[in-house]
Write a protein that holds these residues in place. Structure first.
Motif, PDB file in Angstrom:
ATOM      1  N   PRO A  55       0.969  -1.155  -0.086  1.00  0.00           N
ATOM      2  CA  PRO A  55       0.028   0.121   0.150  1.00  0.00           C
ATOM      3  C   PRO A  55       0.830   1.244   0.048  1.00  0.00           C
ATOM      4  CG  PRO A  55      -0.659  -1.526   1.409  1.00  0.00           C
ATOM      5  CD  PRO A  55       0.542  -2.189   1.284  1.00  0.00           C
ATOM      6  N   GLU A  62      -4.227   6.848  -5.455  1.00  0.00           N
ATOM      7  CA  GLU A  62      -4.988   6.012  -4.693  1.00  0.00           C
ATOM      8  C   GLU A  62      -6.550   6.463  -4.567  1.00  0.00           C
ATOM      9  OE1 GLU A  62      -3.731   3.546  -1.211  1.00  0.00           O
ATOM     10  OE2 GLU A  62      -5.657   2.958  -0.929  1.00  0.00           O
ATOM     11  N   ARG A  66      -9.426   4.792  -6.576  1.00  0.00           N
ATOM     12  CA  ARG A  66     -10.656   3.968  -5.928  1.00  0.00           C
ATOM     13  C   ARG A  66     -11.835   4.485  -6.478  1.00  0.00           C
ATOM     14  NH1 ARG A  66      -9.738   0.866  -1.315  1.00  0.00           N
ATOM     15  NH2 ARG A  66      -7.710   0.988  -0.587  1.00  0.00           N
ATOM     16  N   ALA A 239      -7.516  -3.026  -2.987  1.00  0.00           N
ATOM     17  CA  ALA A 239      -6.237  -3.381  -2.687  1.00  0.00           C
ATOM     18  C   ALA A 239      -5.817  -4.617  -3.236  1.00  0.00           C
ATOM     19  CB  ALA A 239      -5.916  -3.421  -1.427  1.00  0.00           C
ATOM     20  N   ARG A 242      -5.200  -4.519  -7.155  1.00  0.00           N
ATOM     21  CA  ARG A 242      -3.807  -3.838  -7.272  1.00  0.00           C
ATOM     22  C   ARG A 242      -2.979  -4.826  -7.041  1.00  0.00           C
ATOM     23  NH1 ARG A 242      -3.015   0.922  -3.552  1.00  0.00           N
ATOM     24  NH2 ARG A 242      -2.935  -0.738  -1.997  1.00  0.00           N
ATOM     25  N   ALA A 279       0.327   5.119   3.971  1.00  0.00           N
ATOM     26  CA  ALA A 279      -0.537   6.253   3.409  1.00  0.00           C
ATOM     27  C   ALA A 279      -1.427   6.845   4.498  1.00  0.00           C
ATOM     28  CB  ALA A 279      -1.532   5.406   2.466  1.00  0.00           C
ATOM     29  N   ALA A 282      -7.525   7.238   4.292  1.00  0.00           N
ATOM     30  CA  ALA A 282      -8.306   7.807   3.435  1.00  0.00           C
ATOM     31  C   ALA A 282      -9.677   7.729   3.908  1.00  0.00           C
ATOM     32  CB  ALA A 282      -8.355   7.345   2.198  1.00  0.00           C
ATOM     33  N   THR A 285     -12.087   5.024   2.412  1.00  0.00           N
ATOM     34  CA  THR A 285     -11.592   3.680   1.760  1.00  0.00           C
ATOM     35  C   THR A 285     -12.096   2.726   2.537  1.00  0.00           C
ATOM     36  OG1 THR A 285      -9.486   4.380   2.802  1.00  0.00           O
ATOM     37  CG2 THR A 285      -9.722   4.631   0.413  1.00  0.00           C
TER      38      THR A 285
END
Lengths: 295, 213
Positions: A55, A62, A66, A239, A242, A279, A282, A285
């Motif tokens: 991540p 991101e 998303r 995720a 990804r 990160a 968020a 998320t």
């Protein structure tokens, strides 16, 4: 509010092939830093492939990605998935013919990339497959070459760029196109506009090109259906896609370079993939609101 | 004119024949290229036996008894504590002992469900070991070919196995370049990252998934 990571049963396909028409959309993406990390893979071969997709690593967009992923899911659920699920009721023998035909049309492009990667033997094998399957295999409907011991191997320009040391650049997610990154998205675009079959049939604007694009989308999505359904098990499907996409691409490049995958050590208390800073959480998320959608 | 076109046809025919011959020659060589690394026969035997055992269990009708047998096989064949630690990534270092105990139970149930579902797709497939590569002693990747499963080409699956106190155990499984435990690690770490570092959110989600699975 519905969350991006809502656990739907049908999600955007991680396409194995970039769709010709759609990849043109990439050309319209503004301010994409092309080759932001050139030669990164070559410079740090041990850590830069399969394990370096943690991540916050390689996904600076991101939050936007998303959103695109959520949009992609909505489109898939409304349009693509229903069509694909009707198509999947057709006999497997018929769908296999479609897959083989589409695959065969990709062989000239594969051969061209084999050559660009400095792999003449692979190119020879691909061309032999093309000749055998286009003739004995009735225009590519049957993959008789595989049965004769000539298994197919795909090659694309993103892989070629990776073979010659280009890093992936940031991870990107587009509606229709699905997951990609700067290197492989650009590679797909170049593959589309330089495709020998497209050139031989009058370019990308023909009915044939449109039909090929549509059928390729259908075939790719249908083949990915069980993998998309397996995403139901993911806690953070975004995720997970990804990770799967970047691992798959890294493996493709490893294969072109003839090197073994670089894998993490299970006894290592601090996997290399996570040396990147975490990160900032968020707000829109994954997990926090995911728990609001039990299944 | 006729002569020209007939010689052109001959040329094409010859070129085709050349390509077919070249293809046959090439078909015999790729196996040699893959076999450059050292193989490990004992790891290969373990994977052949382990995978066959698991697929045989999954060929039974899906009952509670089958699930129990499957879970026992996982216990015996899979290095679950190692995987359970690995999938936590950096959070494996900060998790509290109480959370760890809850996570291990929740992850085991979750993982058993995932393995049962994913491998279940290949329960009718024939599995054949096609090679192995020693990464270091006791850490081997065994390549297998699954044929006769879902439509498509024969699938190559790689099993990463580790030797723990003499016995081999499976630690990861790969299809199409994608490793299951690596993907789970990135799924879980992202989940915890986005929950502000709270591992409890992940554990709660795994517990809910397992109870619905």
């Amino acid at each position: 509010m519905r969350d991006f990571s809502e656990r739907d049963s049908h999600r955007a396909a991680p396409p194995r092939r970039v769709l010709p028409a759609v990849s043109l959309a990439l050309a319209l993406v503004p301010a994409t830093p092309v080759f932001a990390t050139p030669v990164a893979d070559a410079a740090r071969p041990a850590a830069a492939t399969a394990t370096a997709m943690g991540p916050a690593h390689g996904d600076p967009f991101e939050r936007t990605n998303r959103r695109m992923y959520a949009l992609s899911n909505a489109i898939d659920r409304a349009i693509l998935a229903p069509i694909v699920h009707v198509y999947l009721r057709a006999p497997a023998a018929l769908r296999d013919r479609v897959s083989a035909f589409i695959y065969n049309l990709g062989e000239p492009r594969t051969a061209a990339n084999d050559v660009l990667q400095g792999r003449p033997r692979a190119a020879g094998k691909t061309l032999a497959r093309l000749v055998i399957n286009s003739t004995v295999g009735v225009g590519g409907l049957f993959d008789v070459a595989s049965r004769a011991g000539l298994a197919g191997s795909q090659a694309d320009f993103g892989q070629t760029l990776g073979r010659w040391g280009a890093g992936t650049g940031p991870y990107l997610f587009f509606p229709f196109l699905g997951p990609t990154n700067v290197r492989d998205g650009l590679g797909g675009l170049i593959d589309s506009v330089s495709d020998p079959v497209a050139w031989a049939t009058g370019g990308l604007g023909t009915t044939f090109a449109g039909a090929r694009g549509g059928v390729t989308t259908l075939d790719t999505r249908a083949q990915a259906d069980s993998e998309i359904q397996a995403l139901d098990d993911a806690i953070d499907p975004y995720a997970t896609i990804r990770s799967a996409y970047l691992q798959n691409r890294a493996a493709t490049v490893d294969q072109a370079r003839g090197q073994a995958p670089s894998l993490p050590d299970f006894d290592d208390p601090a996997p290399a993939s996570e040396t990147a800073p975490v990160a900032a959480p968020a707000s829109n998320t994954a997990a926090a609101s995911n728990s609001a959608h039990p299944e | 004119m006729t002569m020209f076109s007939s010689s052109l046809t001959d040329t094409i025919r010859l070129t085709r024949r050349g390509l077919v011959l070249a293809a046959v020659a090439l078909a015999l060589s790729p196996a040699a290229a893959l076999a450059q690394a050292a193989r490990d026969p004992s790891a290969e035997q373990f994977v052949q036996a382990a995978a066959q055992k698991v697929l045989a269990i999954l060929n039974e009708p899906a009952t509670a008894q089958r699930s129990r047998t499957f879970d026992q096989a996982v216990e015996e064949l899979v290095a679950m504590p190692k995987i359970s630690n690995f999938v936590l990534g950096k959070y494996g270092r900060t998790i509290t002992p109480a959370q760890r105990a809850r996570f291990d139970v929740a992850f085991r149930r979750y993982a058993e469900g995932v393995y049962e579902k994913r491998l279940g797709e290949y329960r009718h497939a024939a599995l054949k070991v096609v090679g192995s590569q020693v990464r270091k002693p006791g850490d081997v990747i065994v390549r297998t070919q699954l044929s006769g499963g879902p439509p498509g080409d024969p699938l190559i699956a790689s099993w990463r196995v580790t030797q723990d106190g003499g016995a081999w155990k499976i630690i990861d499984l790969e299809f199409k370049g994608v490793w299951l435990a690596i993907t789970q690690q990135q799924d879980f770490v992202s989940t915890v990252d986005n929950a502000g570092g709270d591992v409890g959110v992940l554990i709660g989600q795994l517990e809910r998934d397992a109870s619905h699975g």
